[in-house]
Scaffold this active site. Structure first.
Site, PDB file in Angstrom:
ATOM      1  N   SER A 170       0.853  -1.194   0.000  1.00 41.95           N
ATOM      2  CA  SER A 170       0.000   0.000   0.000  1.00 41.95           C
ATOM      3  C   SER A 170       0.884   1.237   0.000  1.00 41.95           C
ATOM      4  O   SER A 170       2.112   1.145   0.152  1.00 41.95           O
ATOM      5  CB  SER A 170      -0.927   0.031   1.227  1.00 41.95           C
ATOM      6  OG  SER A 170      -0.273   0.578   2.358  1.00 41.95           O
ATOM      7  N   TYR A 195       3.316  -0.136  10.559  1.00 44.59           N
ATOM      8  CA  TYR A 195       2.523  -0.550   9.397  1.00 44.59           C
ATOM      9  C   TYR A 195       3.298  -0.250   8.111  1.00 44.59           C
ATOM     10  O   TYR A 195       3.343  -1.080   7.195  1.00 44.59           O
ATOM     11  CB  TYR A 195       1.190   0.185   9.391  1.00 44.59           C
ATOM     12  CG  TYR A 195       0.323  -0.120   8.191  1.00 44.59           C
ATOM     13  CD1 TYR A 195      -0.249  -1.378   8.009  1.00 44.59           C
ATOM     14  CD2 TYR A 195       0.064   0.863   7.221  1.00 44.59           C
ATOM     15  CE1 TYR A 195      -1.041  -1.659   6.907  1.00 44.59           C
ATOM     16  CE2 TYR A 195      -0.739   0.591   6.123  1.00 44.59           C
ATOM     17  CZ  TYR A 195      -1.284  -0.668   5.967  1.00 44.59           C
ATOM     18  OH  TYR A 195      -2.076  -0.943   4.875  1.00 44.59           O
TER      19      TYR A 195
END
Length: 333
Positions: A170, A195
């Site tokens: 992402s 993340y």
């Protein structure tokens, strides 16, 4: 070793293309796909589209009973649809390498080949959590669990007919490169940078897997699905999502976000598109190969791929670390 340019084809698809649309005219009958997290959010839409195109889809699931109930509805949707593939569920927890190995062992007994492996499952921005031997949970679940799964399933991938592996990354990768001095966040914890590191790891994994696997006919891609509201946001307070501009005070989602059907399209395209035959090792977004990030430009944070996420040397270093941590390397030469 063939190298694919990190540059759009162009594919003819775009940000609002759905998974069903990228599969129009593609017959996946007789093909077997494994989709992690294939029972909610993007994963569910991916499974639905692949099965509609005729693929037999295996979904290893941490919440097996819930997955079985959800995917039973997908199967009912397909009743009477010509070519609709079967969907089967098995248990697996990516944060538990013993569970990953047990799933892979059960799959091996079937002696089936895998044509498509979509490493879709993920956790995002969760409170500091330790799994396994004390590993930080986002790096462990999003990267190490999928690294282990892919290595354990390698015999089935290598005997497939030109198998493809897709790792869900992402734009989160832009938040952090691999923190080589503290990969497991033993000295402080930042949920978003953790993340980001995990999403960088997903992209680097695809880079090195493609470099190592293409001699055996296996190609790999990283895919950014775009911004989508799914259960992935379950750890985020509503106030934080409002502050980030993801939704307004009434809960209306920002128009920039994609639907789950649109979000599932890039990984589905990367896994199946004939346009990518003979290619691999690239980061994709909006159903095409992405451009490198326009550093300093207006889209720097929202599109393109940063250099640290597609660097071959970083990818090789991460593979070595992952092999040391998990004790697995099916592609060792």
């Amino acid at each position: 070793m063939a190298s694919t340019p990190q540059h759009p084809l162009p594919s003819g698809f775009g940000a609002r293309t759905t998974a069903r649309e990228v599969l129009e005219g593609i017959d996946l009958s007789g093909r077997l796909a494994v989709v992690t997290g294939g029972y909610s959010g993007l994963g569910l839409e991916t499974v639905r589209a692949l099965a509609h195109a005729g693929a037999h889809v295996v979904v290893p699931a941490r919440r097996r009973e819930h997955a079985e109930q959800t995917l039973a509805e997908v199967a009912r949707e397909g009743e009477g649809v010509d070519g609709f593939g079967a969907v089967e569920v098995d248990g697996m927890d990516l944060g538990d390498l013993g569970s990953v190995r047990a799933f892979a062992d059960r799959f091996a007994v079937s002696r089936r080949s895998i044509d498509l492996l979509i490493n879709n499952a993920a956790v995002m921005a969760n409170p500091e959590t330790r799994v396994g031997p004390g590993w930080e949970s986002q790096f462990a679940t999003n990267h190490l669990g999928h690294y282990a799964l892919t290595n354990l399933l390698w015999p089935a991938l290598a005997t497939g007919d030109g198998a493809r592996v897709v790792a869900l990354s992402s734009t989160g990768h832009k938040l952090s490169p691999i923190r080589w001095d503290d990969v497991m966040w033993e000295h402080g914890y930042d949920k978003w940078q953790a993340y980001g590191q995990a999403k960088t790891a997903n992209s680097l994994f695809a880079v090195h897997l493609d470099a190592r696997g293409q001699d055996e006919g296996v190609r790999a891609f990283a895919a950014h699905p775009g911004g989508i509201m799914t259960p992935l946001q379950r750890h985020l307070p509503r106030e934080e999502m409002i502050a980030n501009g993801w939704m307004d005070e009434e809960g209306n989602v920002d128009e920039r976000f994609k639907t789950p059907e649109q979000g599932a399209s890039t990984s589905t395209w990367a896994a199946t598109s004939p346009q990518l035959d003979g290619m691999g090792g690239v980061y994709c977004e909006d159903c095409d190969i992405a451009e490198p990030t326009d550093v300093g430009g207006p889209t720097e944070r929202t599109s393109g791929v940063d250099a640290h996420a597609i660097d071959p040397e970083q990818a090789a270093r991460l593979w070595t670390l992952s092999a040391e941590l998990t004790g697995l390397d099916a592609l060792r030469r």
